[in-house]
Enzyme design. Structure first.
Site, PDB file in Angstrom:
ATOM      1  N   ARG A  61      19.137   7.508   3.770  1.00 17.78           N
ATOM      2  CA  ARG A  61      17.956   7.304   2.900  1.00 17.78           C
ATOM      3  C   ARG A  61      17.887   5.850   2.424  1.00 17.78           C
ATOM      4  O   ARG A  61      16.821   5.334   2.106  1.00 17.78           O
ATOM      5  CB  ARG A  61      17.989   8.295   1.718  1.00 17.78           C
ATOM      6  CG  ARG A  61      16.858   8.093   0.739  1.00 17.78           C
ATOM      7  CD  ARG A  61      16.488   9.361  -0.030  1.00 17.78           C
ATOM      8  NE  ARG A  61      17.609  10.108  -0.530  1.00 17.78           N
ATOM      9  CZ  ARG A  61      18.323   9.788  -1.620  1.00 17.78           C
ATOM     10  NH1 ARG A  61      18.015   8.712  -2.319  1.00 17.78           N
ATOM     11  NH2 ARG A  61      19.321  10.544  -2.009  1.00 17.78           N
ATOM     12  N   TYR A 114      -9.006   5.141   5.921  1.00 21.71           N
ATOM     13  CA  TYR A 114      -8.586   6.423   6.485  1.00 21.71           C
ATOM     14  C   TYR A 114      -8.654   7.499   5.389  1.00 21.71           C
ATOM     15  O   TYR A 114      -8.342   7.235   4.228  1.00 21.71           O
ATOM     16  CB  TYR A 114      -7.164   6.263   7.037  1.00 21.71           C
ATOM     17  CG  TYR A 114      -6.548   7.528   7.532  1.00 21.71           C
ATOM     18  CD1 TYR A 114      -7.105   8.231   8.585  1.00 21.71           C
ATOM     19  CD2 TYR A 114      -5.396   8.031   6.933  1.00 21.71           C
ATOM     20  CE1 TYR A 114      -6.532   9.404   9.041  1.00 21.71           C
ATOM     21  CE2 TYR A 114      -4.808   9.200   7.380  1.00 21.71           C
ATOM     22  CZ  TYR A 114      -5.391   9.888   8.433  1.00 21.71           C
ATOM     23  OH  TYR A 114      -4.825  11.041   8.882  1.00 21.71           O
ATOM     24  N   ASP A 187      -4.062  -2.654   6.290  1.00 24.46           N
ATOM     25  CA  ASP A 187      -3.676  -1.614   7.251  1.00 24.46           C
ATOM     26  C   ASP A 187      -4.065  -2.127   8.634  1.00 24.46           C
ATOM     27  O   ASP A 187      -5.235  -2.269   8.956  1.00 24.46           O
ATOM     28  CB  ASP A 187      -4.408  -0.306   6.913  1.00 24.46           C
ATOM     29  CG  ASP A 187      -4.003   0.842   7.837  1.00 24.46           C
ATOM     30  OD1 ASP A 187      -3.631   0.582   8.998  1.00 24.46           O
ATOM     31  OD2 ASP A 187      -4.082   2.008   7.401  1.00 24.46           O
ATOM     32  N   LYS A 212       0.707   5.594  15.775  1.00 25.13           N
ATOM     33  CA  LYS A 212      -0.398   5.260  16.664  1.00 25.13           C
ATOM     34  C   LYS A 212       0.060   4.296  17.769  1.00 25.13           C
ATOM     35  O   LYS A 212       0.901   4.653  18.563  1.00 25.13           O
ATOM     36  CB  LYS A 212      -1.551   4.699  15.816  1.00 25.13           C
ATOM     37  CG  LYS A 212      -1.866   5.559  14.589  1.00 25.13           C
ATOM     38  CD  LYS A 212      -2.411   6.890  14.979  1.00 25.13           C
ATOM     39  CE  LYS A 212      -2.477   7.983  13.939  1.00 25.13           C
ATOM     40  NZ  LYS A 212      -2.380   7.783  12.549  1.00 25.13           N
TER      41      LYS A 212
END
Ligand SMILES: Cc1ncc(COP(=O)(O)O)c(C=O)c1O
Length: 396
Positions: A61, A114, A187, A212
């Site tokens: 983590r 988005y 973004d 993506k």
């Protein structure tokens, strides 16, 4: 190294003692210490500092060598100092925003972000007393007015915007925003680092849904943030605390996808240009939005701030919603699915799918009409893609 060499090699040197050519997957949750003294020395630096040195990892983590290879590779591709990986693009976006915003702060965002990004601003952050104003950031005058009026802590741009493909001037907006000490976040999912590098245009932070183009094969979720070490270390603290970390195997899949980023992006763009021209001439199509077309309202800006036009196209059918439904129900090669940036051609209907959570009135105001169709053009033979669209359009 040039970009096309970096995608293959950056931060993936074969390491001793085995010299593996493919970067190892460190599929481990925790790391052992040789002694209490070694543990004490490592912990004295804090549990989540950048771990470039061997023997200084503690817990996945807080960092893991496979994550780190991916993070530093993307940082190199974007021209930033450091990267940070997350379990999804939304995890990257949310973690970054909650790091820098607090109760009473104001934010400004592109009106066609988005869908889930819109909800993070409009629902989650608003619940904690953070107000976001949405504006068409491709309109510099309106953007300047709003920045001056609200003096936002954060200016969040998605360019090209999803799904309208409107383009915002990163350099000009960064200059405006920095006058008010706002952090500029971009973004860059639609362009990938191959076609656009927002940090080089003055932005402070760049974010990718690595799901993506970076990964590119519709088989993994991930998110990456790139910035300078100071800002990344603040975001790392949020990541370590809240826990939306990228699994090492997912990190490796993305790293593997990146090796073909340059060749894939070239093919996506070549195919997209041909598909966009085909659609533009089709009698059943009203308008086509593709930054590479002369008819795109910000074509000149696209040429200036991007190195190419990417693989995303949206278009409006003359007969609106019903025509869109008929088209999507009749394609055979193009896959009716959300997401984008994969080797397969994907087609979707934002009004009923990815952007359905945005109230209709706001959606229409932002240019996401009921009949808008979005295509993520894949790397198949373009003649097959066009034939499929052509056959489906006949049934519209
Ligand atoms: C532009 C853009 N940003 C962010 C995201 C969210 O990324 P993820 O699905 O990896 O959480 C998406 C997802 O489609 C996107 O298209």
């Amino acid at each position: 190294m040039k970009f096309d060499t970096k995608v293959v090699h950056s931060n993936q040197e074969p390491e001793e003692p085995y010299f593996p050519v493919s970067h190892p997957i460190f599929q481990t949750s925790n790391f052992a210490f040789k002694s209490v003294e070694h543990a004490q020395k490592t912990f004295s630096k804090g549990p989540h500092f950048p771990r470039d040195m061997k023997g200084e990892y503690v817990y996945t983590r807080g960092g893991n060598p496979t994550q780190r290879a991916l993070e530093m590779c993307v940082a190199d591709l974007e021209g930033g100092e450091e990267g940070l990986s997350f379990s999804s693009g939304m995890a990257a976006i949310t973690s970054t925003l909650i790091t820098f915003l607090k109760k009473g702060d104001k934010a400004l965002a592109t009106d066609t972000v988005y869908g889930e990004t819109f909800l993070v601003f409009d629902k989650i952050l608003r619940k904690f007393g953070i107000e976001t104003s949405f504006v068409d950031t491709s309109n510099l005058e309106e953007t300047q007015k709003l920045i001056e009026a609200i003096k936002p802590k954060i200016v969040y741009i998605e360019t090209p915007a999803n799904p309208t493909l409107k383009i915002s001037d990163i350099k000009a907006i960064s200059e405006m925003a920095h006058q008010f000490d706002s952090l500029v976040i971009v973004d860059n999912t639609f362009m990938s680092p191959y076609f656009q590098n927002p940090l080089k245009l003055g932005a402070d932070i760049v974010i990718h849904s690595a799901t993506k183009y970076l990964a590119g094969h519709s088989d993994v979720l991930g998110g990456i943030v790139v910035s300078n070490s100071e800002l990344i270390s603040e975001i790392r603290e949020t990541l370590f605390t809240t826990g939306a970390v990228l699994d090492p195997f997912a990190a490796w899949l993305i790293l593997r996808g990146i090796k073909t980023l340059s060749v894939r992006m070239e093919r996506h763009q070549k195919n997209a240009m041909k598909v966009a021209k085909f659609l533009e001439e089709h009698e059943k199509v009203d308008r086509v939005f593709y930054p590479g077309l002369d008819s795109h309202p910000q074509h000149n800006l696209a040429k200036k701030q991007m190195k190419g036009f990417g693989g995303m196209i949206s278009f409006e059918l003359k007969d609106g919603y019903d025509a869109g439904v008929k088209l999507m129900n009749n394609v055979k090669l193009c896959t009716l699915a959300v997401s984008l940036g994969a080797v397969e051609t994907l087609i979707e209907h934002p009004a009923s799918m990815t952007h359905s959570m945005i109230p209709r009135e706001e959606r229409l105001k932002a240019g996401i009409t009921d009949g808008l169709v979005r295509i993520s053009v894949g790397i198949e033979d373009v003649e097959d893609i066009i034939e499929d669209l052509s056959n489906a359009l006949e049934k519209v």
